[in-house]
Design an enzyme around this catalytic site. Structure first.
Site, PDB file in Angstrom:
ATOM      1  CB  CYS A 112      -0.892   0.018   1.242  1.00 43.99           C
ATOM      2  SG  CYS A 112      -1.848  -1.491   1.488  1.00 43.99           S
ATOM      3  NE  ARG A 135      -6.752  -4.055   1.515  1.00 44.61           N
ATOM      4  CZ  ARG A 135      -7.732  -4.874   1.832  1.00 44.61           C
ATOM      5  NH1 ARG A 135      -8.998  -4.467   1.749  1.00 44.61           N
ATOM      6  NH2 ARG A 135      -7.477  -6.095   2.258  1.00 44.61           N
ATOM      7  CG  ASN A 158       3.671  -0.013   2.272  1.00 42.78           C
ATOM      8  OD1 ASN A 158       3.250  -0.925   1.579  1.00 42.78           O
ATOM      9  ND2 ASN A 158       4.758   0.673   1.970  1.00 42.78           N
ATOM     10  CD  GLU A 170       1.209  -8.365   2.263  1.00 40.01           C
ATOM     11  OE1 GLU A 170       0.495  -8.746   3.217  1.00 40.01           O
ATOM     12  OE2 GLU A 170       0.735  -7.936   1.192  1.00 40.01           O
ATOM     13  CG  ASP A 199      -1.126  -8.221   7.245  1.00 32.73           C
ATOM     14  OD1 ASP A 199      -2.145  -7.614   6.855  1.00 32.73           O
ATOM     15  OD2 ASP A 199      -0.085  -8.306   6.564  1.00 32.73           O
TER      16      ASP A 199
END
Length: 621
Positions: free
Chosen positions: A2, A47, A73, A75, A98
């Site tokens: 993102c 996103r 932003n 993972e 997450d």
């Protein structure tokens, strides 16, 4: 993946300007956007939906009790495991994202939540009760975090250009120290940026902003890890099994996705190993992507094809003329918000554009060279190590003799040997300026420090017994990797809304690599020895063994051909040079040397041109 931004200030927040700031992040997040605001605080988010595609993953996200707000932003690959740790005390979940796990972890553990996260990330959390901002960046700096801080404002973003909308009074004055580092190393190391009033949050750091001010803290550090000398005597197979488990676990964790994923494949050791492990873990053929060139000097597509056929991947290759990459110059200029020297960004953009036609996520092999000894610089450092143990007078005599040898490579070697210490010699070998002569004004040089001084200072933190080659690897991992290579891939991939993941940069693998003695990295003239041996377990040696090539671009011939007039428009612009601290006569001397063909001066020239082009577009009025 993102784009994030936010501002906290004591005045009013201009809705039109923050919308423009958010618009600059559109390519980083084309699937959704969100805004959240209360008195003096604004968060914005774009996103790219990868995990939990439902609206419940929407950001900015507010915690269940409405105390915390986050923009995130990246993972967190182990978020399900962290969620399990939280569930005895957290029973209300609104999503399977997450993002929500980060919020809950911060609510429970505070800043210590970072030690639980395996992933790539840049995020900010606003505590509405205590009026505290907490922001963090991942351990290796895969995801960007730029910020500005003053007594009346704190603003942050994934892109520095957004900050000038978030804080309209923000100065565009050039950071002299950042500029010097850039023209010596080819990048601006954190915490500097090219702007004086814009900083980069360094990798493995978090910051807190409250009524007392701004505080930065490092939360993870591999620089002090000692190589385990006892490992020299361990069996090769035992070490390979260990390394195999670490790499396999890291690759597998990065396969988590609710959208199609694939991998960049060059046919080299690192990308081939990543793809091979993916092929073992996935039920469908791995989608792999390569850019090929008609000019064999730049083409590695045949190597990638051989690996793809061996592993049975669904291989996609786009063949271009090298000069076709020039069509990406407008994208390059638009997406890189700081002057960027690394011309391999052009083929990375091309392969990202190709991959995005088929997948949303792509894995890469970045990090293998820095962790396991892949670059030729490390072998040079190994060979000249004992030279610095000689008496200074003898060193001077030897250096003078080497300098008289006719080949230019010996003059560069003498330049490295003239440095005061091993770290400075490594910095010289990595420098894009080398012996070309200074192009910065003398007063700027007097006010700033060199990249050599920076590297020498950093090397003092390393274990005293660390071999110079290992020092070089850690210096590259600490500076060159995040601020050049990872920035290149992040911006190039995000320009096409593609998420790139780096399984060789998992924290457990990094810590293990720091413990691995040099003898398992450089052995018998073979670089990246142990990682290479692991790759042979998956792909036949006859396919993988080839000279290291890299993503080359013919900048030297471009500057004598299709980009010559473009370059001269900038190099001969007296008005432009009057605004920047560069010696135009020295720059033009380099240009004439390059045009004459006496020497390829394109590394430094390209860096200068990228700065001039940047300043002309985005610099101070």
């Amino acid at each position: 993946m993102c784009g994030i931004l936010g501002v906290i200030n004591s005045g009013t927040i201009d809705r039109i300007l923050v919308s423009k700031a958010l618009g600059l992040l559109a390519k980083r997040g084309p699937d959704d956007f969100g805004e959240w605001q209360e008195s003096g605080v604004y968060f914005g988010h774009r996103r790219l939906s990868v995990i939990d595609l439902a609206k419940t993953g929407h950001q900015p996200m507010v915690s269940f009790d409405h105390r915390f707000v986050i923009v995130f932003n990246g993972e967190i690959y182990n978020y399900k495991e962290v969620r399990c740790l939280l569930e005895p005390s957290v029973s209300n979940w609104n999503s399977d994202s997450d993002t929500e796990v980060i919020l809950a972890a911060y609510a429970k553990w505070g800043t210590n939540c970072l030690k639980y996260f395996h992933g790539m990330f840049a995020f900010a959390i606003w505590d509405r009760k205590d009026k505290v901002l907490f922001a963090a960046r991942d351990r290796m700096g895969i995801k960007p975090f730029y910020y500005h801080y003053s007594s009346s404002c704190f603003a942050f973003s994934s892109r520095p250009r957004s900050l000038f909308y978030l804080e309209p009074a923000l100065s565009k004055e050039i950071d002299e120290q950042g500029l010097r580092f850039y023209l010596e190393a080819g990048y601006v190391p954190a915490p500097h940026s090219i702007y004086k009033d814009v900083r980069k949050l360094p990798p493995a750091h978090y910051l807190l902003v409250d009524k007392k001010g701004l505080r930065l803290e490092r939360y993870w550090d591999y620089r002090h890890i000692q190589p385990e000398l006892s490992w020299v005597h361990r069996s090769e197979e035992e070490l390979l099994d260990e390394l195999d488990r670490l790499v396999s676990r890291s690759v597998e964790s990065r396969l988590i996705s609710d959208v199609p994923l694939g991998a960049f494949l060059s046919g080299g050791i690192d990308s081939s190993l990543v793809v091979a492990i993916m092929a073992k873990r996935l039920s469908q053929p791995v989608k792999t992507f390569t850019i090929g060139f008609a000019d064999k000097a730049y083409d590695e597509s045949s190597h990638a094809l051989a690996v793809a056929e061996c592993l049975g991947t669904e291989h996609h290759c786009e063949h271009l003329q090298v000069n076709d990459l020039l069509q990406l110059l407008p994208t390059f200029q638009e997406e890189y918000d700081e002057p960027f020297f690394d011309s391999s960004a052009f083929p990375v953009m091309a392969v990202s554009r190709l991959a995005r036609k088929h997948v949303t996520v792509s894995l890469s092999g970045d990090g293998g060279d820095e962790l396991f000894g892949g670059y030729h610089y490390y072998q040079i450092a190994q060979k000249i190590n004992h030279f610095f143990d000689l008496p200074p007078q003898l060193r001077s005599v030897i250096t003078s003799l080497i300098e008289r040898l006719p080949q230019h490579k010996f003059k560069l070697l003498s330049g490295a040997l003239r440095q005061p210490d091993r770290a400075s010699a490594f910095a010289f070998s990595r420098s894009i300026a080398k012996d070309f002569g200074g192009v910065l004004t003398l007063d700027l040089i007097e006010r700033t420090k060199s990249i050599y001084a920076l590297f020498s200072s950093a090397a003092e933190i390393f274990p005293r017994e660390l071999h110079p080659s290992e020092q070089g690897m850690r210096l590259d991992a600490f500076y060159t990797l995040p601020d050049d290579y990872l920035q290149k891939v992040d911006v190039a991939s995000m320009a096409f809304s593609l998420e790139s993941r780096d399984p060789l940069l998992d924290q457990d693998l990094i810590e293990w690599a720091m413990k691995l003695p040099l003898q398992w990295k450089l052995r018998g003239g073979v670089n990246k020895y142990l990682l290479r041996k692991l790759a042979y377990r998956y792909v036949p040696q006859r396919i993988l063994d080839r000279p290291k090539q890299g993503f080359g671009v013919p900048i030297d011939s471009w500057l004598r051909g299709p980009l010559e007039s473009w370059a001269e428009d900038r190099l001969y612009d007296k008005t432009l040079f009057s605004k920047v601290p560069l010696d135009q006569s020295a720059v033009l001397a380099l240009w004439k040397m390059h045009k004459s063909g006496k020497r390829n001066v394109h590394p430094l020239l390209w860096a200068i041109l990228m700065f001039l082009n940047f300043f002309d577009r985005y610099g101070a009025e």
